[in-house]
Design a protein around this motif. Structure first.
Motif, PDB file in Angstrom:
ATOM      1  N   ASP A 259      21.578  70.357 -51.778  1.00  0.00           N
ATOM      2  CA  ASP A 259      21.896  69.056 -52.354  1.00  0.00           C
ATOM      3  C   ASP A 259      20.651  68.193 -52.564  1.00  0.00           C
ATOM      4  O   ASP A 259      20.761  66.988 -52.777  1.00  0.00           O
ATOM      5  CB  ASP A 259      22.911  68.328 -51.479  1.00  0.00           C
TER       6      ASP A 259
ATOM      7  N   SER B 280      30.228  67.110 -40.042  1.00  0.00           N
ATOM      8  CA  SER B 280      29.843  68.435 -40.501  1.00  0.00           C
ATOM      9  C   SER B 280      29.386  69.339 -39.366  1.00  0.00           C
ATOM     10  O   SER B 280      29.363  70.537 -39.531  1.00  0.00           O
ATOM     11  CB  SER B 280      28.719  68.315 -41.523  1.00  0.00           C
TER      12      SER B 280
ATOM     13  N   ALA C 100      24.312  71.031 -40.923  1.00  0.00           N
ATOM     14  CA  ALA C 100      23.968  70.566 -42.265  1.00  0.00           C
ATOM     15  C   ALA C 100      25.178  70.635 -43.158  1.00  0.00           C
ATOM     16  O   ALA C 100      26.156  71.288 -42.879  1.00  0.00           O
ATOM     17  CB  ALA C 100      22.878  71.432 -42.856  1.00  0.00           C
ATOM     18  N   GLY C 101      25.102  70.003 -44.219  1.00  0.00           N
ATOM     19  CA  GLY C 101      26.236  70.039 -45.140  1.00  0.00           C
ATOM     20  C   GLY C 101      26.442  68.651 -45.655  1.00  0.00           C
ATOM     21  O   GLY C 101      25.630  68.133 -46.379  1.00  0.00           O
ATOM     22  N   GLY C 102      27.449  68.003 -45.191  1.00  0.00           N
ATOM     23  CA  GLY C 102      27.773  66.718 -45.775  1.00  0.00           C
ATOM     24  C   GLY C 102      28.564  66.950 -47.024  1.00  0.00           C
ATOM     25  O   GLY C 102      29.725  66.601 -47.090  1.00  0.00           O
ATOM     26  N   ASN C 103      27.951  67.547 -47.977  1.00  0.00           N
ATOM     27  CA  ASN C 103      28.662  67.802 -49.224  1.00  0.00           C
ATOM     28  C   ASN C 103      28.266  69.126 -49.825  1.00  0.00           C
ATOM     29  O   ASN C 103      27.124  69.539 -49.750  1.00  0.00           O
ATOM     30  CB  ASN C 103      28.368  66.710 -50.242  1.00  0.00           C
ATOM     31  N   SER C 104      29.231  69.736 -50.467  1.00  0.00           N
ATOM     32  CA  SER C 104      28.921  70.961 -51.181  1.00  0.00           C
ATOM     33  C   SER C 104      28.407  70.604 -52.556  1.00  0.00           C
ATOM     34  O   SER C 104      28.008  71.437 -53.275  1.00  0.00           O
ATOM     35  CB  SER C 104      30.145  71.835 -51.306  1.00  0.00           C
TER      36      SER C 104
END
Lengths: 560, 83
Positions: free
Chosen positions: B17, B76, B79-83
């Motif tokens: 991201d 999350s 890591a990640g939060g959003n794809s």
């Protein structure tokens, strides 16, 4: 005939060698192709010297909201993309009760980074059901859409606030199955779910509260329709991703459905990630399962400002400590010559600023001419060093100057090229329409055809086009699309193979109420037809014809 | 061989991201190895937890610090939060 696309080199999407000839379009479809075609009264599009290919299909987008005021999904269309899949990552705009809209807006804003105005006043929100959403879309649709329905919104519809509290009951599971079936009947291409995404409060989206039994029950419904399950796995952990591949394979085999997961990207920090995942995918594909990893074409850039502590500086303790300060303290530190001297010694050991020289100014500066320039070039012009220029610009602009370190990940062209060419890889994961204030998610197909096909020879042109047209249509079950053949949709991308690419990233202000986003214009594309209508051309730009269709249904005649 | 899992190595890597992420390589007793990726917020918590601001200082840090960070992350976890 309505149109003759004259004199191009046809790459028909089948993977077979290109051949010279005309393409004739009539009533929204391909009528004939090959050889010279004459038809009285037909309009002629000169494609001499160009490749004539099926329109590209982008299987991973978040255009759900944008489509409501921009039916062309700009700038996707001008890159040759004629069909898009929105509704990924468990989020769609339907089915959605009016009382739940704000919840879902928060989730979308977290992903898409769209301004409030995009949801408030830019369109009339008058649907709750999935078919109501499709009806609203179709009013001004100029691109084909194969929409996923989001697991999170299905959960929210059935369970309300409990969607983010607990597992579903048997009655709720049954209601979710019925609701999913209604969406599929209305035209949904499948179901999306996520094991990763968070809402605006950094809390898990509803789909993450589901037990496996829920996913299994919904997959059973997909099986009745032969429809897709799209998943965002825990891509940050290889071992968990492997487990998800196995889980998707079991669902695929049990219910006879295609599944796809994304993102999968190559990183020097975790070089064994892709090989391990692809080995497991190959094992499962060999069993007959359909588990398609989506791989993006573009490299990953890292953007940052001095306002927020980016991990990019975590390897430089003095810098990271500075970045973690409050704004006032940070500005004071960056204005202190002794402190700055220590920062420079750490960032540019021995006066070597090479590490920062390629970093570009991205925005947030008063002088627009600085945007796009490298710190190295600016340092030379100012008689300074790259890191010092970065500090100076940040101070001059109250820490708002933004920078971009380009191509730091997914950037090994040999490894990524080989991955894209793998027969088990589904080229996609553009994320178009998402992260709009962080980076441009457009032009991945141009990058594929320019960088990996023309410049690197990682794939043949025919193979690359097959991957982003016929293969994608087959994987997703889009009837009558993805090939240039009689009876197929008149979706056509016409481009100069010597020029095809994506342009540089630029900030533009075309969101509602002049909201900003990053975009990339196309390069080398000369014309794009959607369902037989010229929808964009290099010469004339966008046409406003609402010719887009729901791509899960057989192509019909264009209405304009 | 350590009796408890520990962070064997740590690297900064690009996230899909567009943000930088912290990749941790955790070594387990018995030689198992796993990768865990943290986003900036989670990494911040880890740095505070371990009282360091240097990625190199994470080498050798016991697993329980990381476990505590992951448990503090309701969203999350990593890591990640959003794809």
């Amino acid at each position: 005939m309505d149109w003759i696309i004259r004199g191009g080199r046809i790459v028909d999407g089948s993977g077979l060698p290109a051949f010279e000839g005309d393409v004739a379009l009539k009533d929204g479809k391909v009528a004939r192709l090959g050889g010279r075609i004459e038809a009285e009264g037909a309009q002629v599009f000169d494609a001499s010297g160009c490749i004539v290919a099926p329109g590209f299909i982008d299987p991973h987008t978040h255009f759900d909201v944008q489509l409501l005021w921009d039916g062309q999904a700009r700038p996707a269309l001008e890159h040759g993309v004629t069909t898009i899949v929105p509704g990924n990552c468990s989020l769609s705009l339907a089915p959605l009760k009016a009382g739940d809209r704000q919840r879902v807006v928060g989730m979308f804003q977290q992903i898409e980074e769209m301004p409030d105005a995009a949801f408030d006043g830019a369109f009339e929100w008058r649907w709750e059901s999935f078919d109501g959403y499709l009806a609203a879309l179709k009013e001004s649709l100029s691109i084909n859409v194969a929409p996923l329905v989001g697991h999170s919104v299905i959960r929210l519809w059935v369970m309300g606030a409990a969607a983010t509290e607990r597992a579903a009951t048997a009655e709720e599971l049954s209601a979710m199955q019925d609701l999913l079936a209604q969406c599929l009947e209305a035209g949904a291409v499948g179901l999306s779910t996520s094991f990763v995404d968070v809402d605006e409060n950094l809390m898990p989206v509803p789909s993450r509260y589901a037990h496996f039994e829920e996913l299994d029950a919904l997959a059973a419904v997909l099986g009745r329709y032969g429809r897709m399950l799209q998943v965002v796995p825990e891509f940050y952990a290889t071992d968990i991703t492997l487990a998800r591949v196995d889980q998707l394979a079991e669902l695929s085999l049990r219910y006879g459905i295609p599944t796809t997961f994304s993102p999968l990207f190559d990183s020097a920090a975790t070089p064994d990630n892709v090989p391990r995942v692809m080995a497991r995918v190959a094992e499962q594909m060999a069993r007959g399962a359909q588990v398609w990893p989506q791989v993006q074409t573009r490299p990953i850039d890292i953007s940052f400002t001095f306002e927020v502590a980016s991990l990019l500086f975590a390897g430089l303790p003095k810098w990271y400590r500075t970045m973690r300060m409050g704004a006032e303290e940070k500005i004071a530190a960056l204005s202190d010559s002794e402190w700055v001297a220590q920062l420079l010694a750490e960032a540019e050991p021995g006066g070597n600023g090479a590490r920062w020289a390629a970093v570009q100014v991205r925005g947030g500066v008063s002088d627009a001419s600085l945007v796009g320039q490298t710190l190295g070039a600016l340092a030379e012009a100012r008689g300074s060093s790259p890191a010092q220029v970065m500090i100076d610009l940040s101070l001059e602009h109250n820490l708002q100057a933004s920078f971009i370190a380009a191509s730091l990940g997914h950037n090994d062209s040999d490894r990524v090229g080989a991955l894209l060419a793998d027969g088990n890889v589904h080229v996609g994961a553009s994320d178009a329409g998402a992260h709009i204030q962080s980076f441009a998610t457009y032009g991945d197909t141009g990058y594929l055809l320019g960088h990996f096909v023309r410049d690197r020879g990682a794939l043949s042109l025919e193979a690359a086009i097959k991957k982003i047209t016929a293969d994608t249509a087959r994987i997703w079950g889009l009837p009558g699309r993805g090939q240039l053949a009689p009876g197929f949709a008149g979706d056509v991308a016409i481009f100069d193979a010597a020029e095809i690419d994506r342009c540089a990233e630029e900030a533009c202000f075309d969101m509602p109420e002049e909201g900003m986003r990053y975009v990339r214009a196309s390069k080398g594309m000369v014309g794009v037809f959607v369902n037989g209508a010229l929808s964009w051309s290099k010469a004339s730009g966008y046409a406003d014809a609402p010719v887009g269709q729901i791509a899960t249904q057989l192509p019909g005649a264009a209405s304009a | 061989m350590s009796e408890t899992p520990f962070i064997e190595a740590a690297e900064i890597a690009p996230g899909h991201d567009g943000a930088a992420e912290l990749v941790l390589f955790v070594r387990y007793p018995g030689a198992g190895r796993q990768t865990v990726t943290l986003d900036a917020d989670a990494a911040e918590v880890l740095f505070e937890h371990t009282q360091t601001g240097d990625v190199r200082a994470l080498h050798g840090v016991p697993w329980h610090h990381l476990k505590d960070v992951l448990q503090q992350r309701p969203g999350s976890g990593a890591a990640g939060g959003n794809s």
